[in-house]
Design an enzyme around this catalytic site. Structure first.
Site, PDB file in Angstrom:
ATOM      1  N   THR A   7       0.830  -1.201   0.000  1.00 22.83           N
ATOM      2  CA  THR A   7       0.000   0.000   0.000  1.00 22.83           C
ATOM      3  C   THR A   7       0.868   1.256   0.000  1.00 22.83           C
ATOM      4  O   THR A   7       0.648   2.182  -0.792  1.00 22.83           O
ATOM      5  CB  THR A   7      -0.929  -0.004   1.232  1.00 22.83           C
ATOM      6  OG1 THR A   7      -1.758  -1.165   1.160  1.00 22.83           O
ATOM      7  CG2 THR A   7      -1.792   1.242   1.283  1.00 22.83           C
ATOM      8  N   ASN A  38      -4.952  -9.331  -8.103  1.00 23.83           N
ATOM      9  CA  ASN A  38      -5.059 -10.099  -6.860  1.00 23.83           C
ATOM     10  C   ASN A  38      -6.342 -10.922  -6.771  1.00 23.83           C
ATOM     11  O   ASN A  38      -6.390 -11.915  -6.053  1.00 23.83           O
ATOM     12  CB  ASN A  38      -4.960  -9.158  -5.658  1.00 23.83           C
ATOM     13  CG  ASN A  38      -5.824  -7.927  -5.803  1.00 23.83           C
ATOM     14  OD1 ASN A  38      -5.705  -7.171  -6.766  1.00 23.83           O
ATOM     15  ND2 ASN A  38      -6.719  -7.717  -4.860  1.00 23.83           N
ATOM     16  N   GLN A  90       1.432  -9.132  -6.339  1.00 23.38           N
ATOM     17  CA  GLN A  90       1.013 -10.529  -6.485  1.00 23.38           C
ATOM     18  C   GLN A  90       1.981 -11.346  -7.347  1.00 23.38           C
ATOM     19  O   GLN A  90       1.907 -12.572  -7.363  1.00 23.38           O
ATOM     20  CB  GLN A  90      -0.392 -10.608  -7.106  1.00 23.38           C
ATOM     21  CG  GLN A  90      -1.511 -10.145  -6.192  1.00 23.38           C
ATOM     22  CD  GLN A  90      -1.781 -11.111  -5.037  1.00 23.38           C
ATOM     23  OE1 GLN A  90      -1.500 -12.310  -5.109  1.00 23.38           O
ATOM     24  NE2 GLN A  90      -2.329 -10.595  -3.946  1.00 23.38           N
ATOM     25  N   SER A  93       5.593  -6.497  -1.810  1.00 21.86           N
ATOM     26  CA  SER A  93       5.260  -6.612  -0.393  1.00 21.86           C
ATOM     27  C   SER A  93       5.607  -8.010   0.116  1.00 21.86           C
ATOM     28  O   SER A  93       5.201  -9.011  -0.478  1.00 21.86           O
ATOM     29  CB  SER A  93       3.761  -6.359  -0.213  1.00 21.86           C
ATOM     30  OG  SER A  93       3.384  -6.561   1.127  1.00 21.86           O
ATOM     31  N   HIS A 141       4.733  -9.879   2.738  1.00 22.16           N
ATOM     32  CA  HIS A 141       3.811 -10.860   3.337  1.00 22.16           C
ATOM     33  C   HIS A 141       3.024 -11.664   2.316  1.00 22.16           C
ATOM     34  O   HIS A 141       2.312 -12.613   2.670  1.00 22.16           O
ATOM     35  CB  HIS A 141       2.893 -10.189   4.368  1.00 22.16           C
ATOM     36  CG  HIS A 141       1.751  -9.392   3.808  1.00 22.16           C
ATOM     37  ND1 HIS A 141       0.484  -9.900   3.693  1.00 22.16           N
ATOM     38  CD2 HIS A 141       1.678  -8.115   3.378  1.00 22.16           C
ATOM     39  CE1 HIS A 141      -0.324  -8.951   3.210  1.00 22.16           C
ATOM     40  NE2 HIS A 141       0.381  -7.864   3.012  1.00 22.16           N
ATOM     41  N   THR A 148      12.864   5.545  11.017  1.00 24.75           N
ATOM     42  CA  THR A 148      13.843   4.497  11.315  1.00 24.75           C
ATOM     43  C   THR A 148      13.457   3.210  10.600  1.00 24.75           C
ATOM     44  O   THR A 148      12.293   2.803  10.624  1.00 24.75           O
ATOM     45  CB  THR A 148      13.919   4.270  12.838  1.00 24.75           C
ATOM     46  OG1 THR A 148      14.295   5.502  13.454  1.00 24.75           O
ATOM     47  CG2 THR A 148      14.934   3.191  13.194  1.00 24.75           C
ATOM     48  N   CYS A 197     -10.254  -6.718   1.229  1.00 20.57           N
ATOM     49  CA  CYS A 197     -10.501  -5.311   1.579  1.00 20.57           C
ATOM     50  C   CYS A 197     -11.962  -4.949   1.402  1.00 20.57           C
ATOM     51  O   CYS A 197     -12.467  -4.042   2.057  1.00 20.57           O
ATOM     52  CB  CYS A 197      -9.671  -4.397   0.697  1.00 20.57           C
ATOM     53  SG  CYS A 197      -8.010  -5.005   0.443  1.00 20.57           S
TER      54      CYS A 197
END
Ligand SMILES: *Cc1c(COP(=O)(O)O)cnc(C)c1O
Length: 392
Positions: free
Chosen positions: A75, A155, A183, A203, A205, A241, A331
């Site tokens: 995102t 997705n 994806q 991404s 995950h 950070t 979502c």
């Protein structure tokens, strides 16, 4: 078989692989230093970040590691790519081209730019399998177009776009090209030069890495206005950070997916995908496959509409059998809006409501698939028997 543990929702997220978790572990406490500090403890962290940056660059075929920005996930990468280039180029033009089937991280960002910063956005339609027509892209380009953003693989329905072709059209018109490859990474080859992209989102995950970490590839020379103000991290393009354990996990997950066994196992996932598709088509009437067949479809993606039933009821019934799947995208579930992707394919609201997505990964077995294929027709029959619309 343990009926309580079949996970078929890998497009939503995946578990962190044990070897990834193990590599992350020391960076929570042993090597906890802030990579920006100047003592040796910090060196351990900053070295780990550099090593990860080199890995991501290498994985994507980037020229150098300075082209990689670590973010909090898909995102944020999409937001940074779209807002960052739009705002950097706003004096040149305020027109963006995207597609109707993007993830909300791109769609809602485009809408934000329309609503708040006077950008104009063209949403390209797709055909009945979810493909953008390169001719439509050509026709949509205007003198004030500054950005084209089209996802690599969808997705929900798994459609893999002709990104190299679309990127070539963008570049021959001197327009920046971004793709959301969240994806695709670790499932199909992703090389930024082969794909002709200037920006690419990923991404961790979605491929057995941790949540909350991702990256944006930014081709050298691409203008980008930072969207997070603060410290000078990530060469002043993303303040804050660094999430060192996450960055280590992202690197470890890429390395895991590069392994030969894992690459070869994708053929097995494709076989399982096609077994599900073929059996559903043979055994359940009024079922409609969403998305294409063959190598233009993501290896682990299956998506069907079943007429006369609600996706939500199907999910609850599958859950009672220990199977976790999804309907529409994660979502939008919880809202009654049908999926914007299925509507863009031309499905009616009624049909779009009866959708089911199964997304497979390396952990899934043929035994699980067979069990699912045994239970699903029973569930569909039961729900249709209760439906006033069905006269089977
Ligand atoms: C999951 C997903 C995202 C969002 O990524 P997060 O890391 O969950 O923020 C964006 N685009 C696509 C295509 C996705 O599947």
């Amino acid at each position: 078989m343990d009926e309580k543990s079949i996970y078929f929702d890998h497009a939503a997220t995946t578990p962190v692989a044990p070897e990834v978790k193990e590599e992350m572990d020391p960076y929570f406490d042993k090597y906890f230093g802030n990579p920006s500090s100047l003592y040796s403890l910090a060196m351990d962290s900053s070295r780990a970040v550099t090593r990860a940056r080199e890995k991501v660059a290498d994985f994507l075929g980037a020229d150098n590691e300075r082209e990689i920005i670590f973010t909090s996930g898909g995102t944020e990468s999409d937001n940074l790519a779209v807002k960052g280039t739009a705002m950097a180029l706003k004096d040149k033009g305020k027109h963006i081209i995207t597609s109707e089937i993007e993830h909300h991280a791109v769609l809602h960002t485009c809408q934000y730019l329309e609503d708040n910063l006077d950008f104009e956005v063209t949403y390209l339609p797709v055909d009945d399998e979810g493909f953008v027509d390169p001719q439509d892209l050509k026709k949509a380009i205007r003198p004030d177009t500054v950005l084209i953003t089209i996802m690599m693989a969808n997705n929900e329905i798994g459609t893999i776009q002709p990104i190299a072709k679309l990127g070539q059209i963008a570049h021959s018109n001197d327009i920046i090209f971004h793709t959301d490859a969240v994806q695709s990474v670790a499932k199909v080859p992703v090389d930024v030069d082969d794909l002709n992209v200037d920006l690419l989102s990923l991404s961790a995950h979605k491929f057995n890495g941790p949540k909350g970490i991702g990256a944006l590839y930014v081709r050298q020379g691409t203008k980008l206005l930072p969207q997070m103000q603060g410290g000078a991290q990530e060469k002043k393009r993303r303040a804050g950070t660094e999430n060192v354990p996450g960055i280590v996990g992202l690197r470890a997950a890429l390395e895991l997916n590069e392994k030969k066994e894992r690459q070869e196992d994708i053929q097995r996932i494709i076989y399982l995908r096609d077994k599900i598709i073929n059996k559903i088509e043979d055994n359940i009437d009024a079922s409609i496959l969403n998305g294409p067949r063959g190598d233009k479809r993501l290896p682990g993606n299956v998506n069907f509409c079943f007429r006369y039933i609600e996706g939500e009821s199907m999910l609850l019934n599958l859950d009672m059998k220990g199977i976790a799947a999804s309907s529409g995208s994660a979502c939008t579930s919880g809202s009654l809006e049908p999926s914007h992707v299925l509507l863009a394919l031309g499905r009616s609201h009624e049909v779009a409501h009866g959708s089911l997505r199964v997304s497979l990964n390396h952990s899934n077995t043929e035994k699980e698939v067979d069990y699912f294929l045994e239970e699903l027709p029973k569930i569909v029959d039961k729900l249709r028997d209760m439906s006033p619309l069905y006269e089977g």
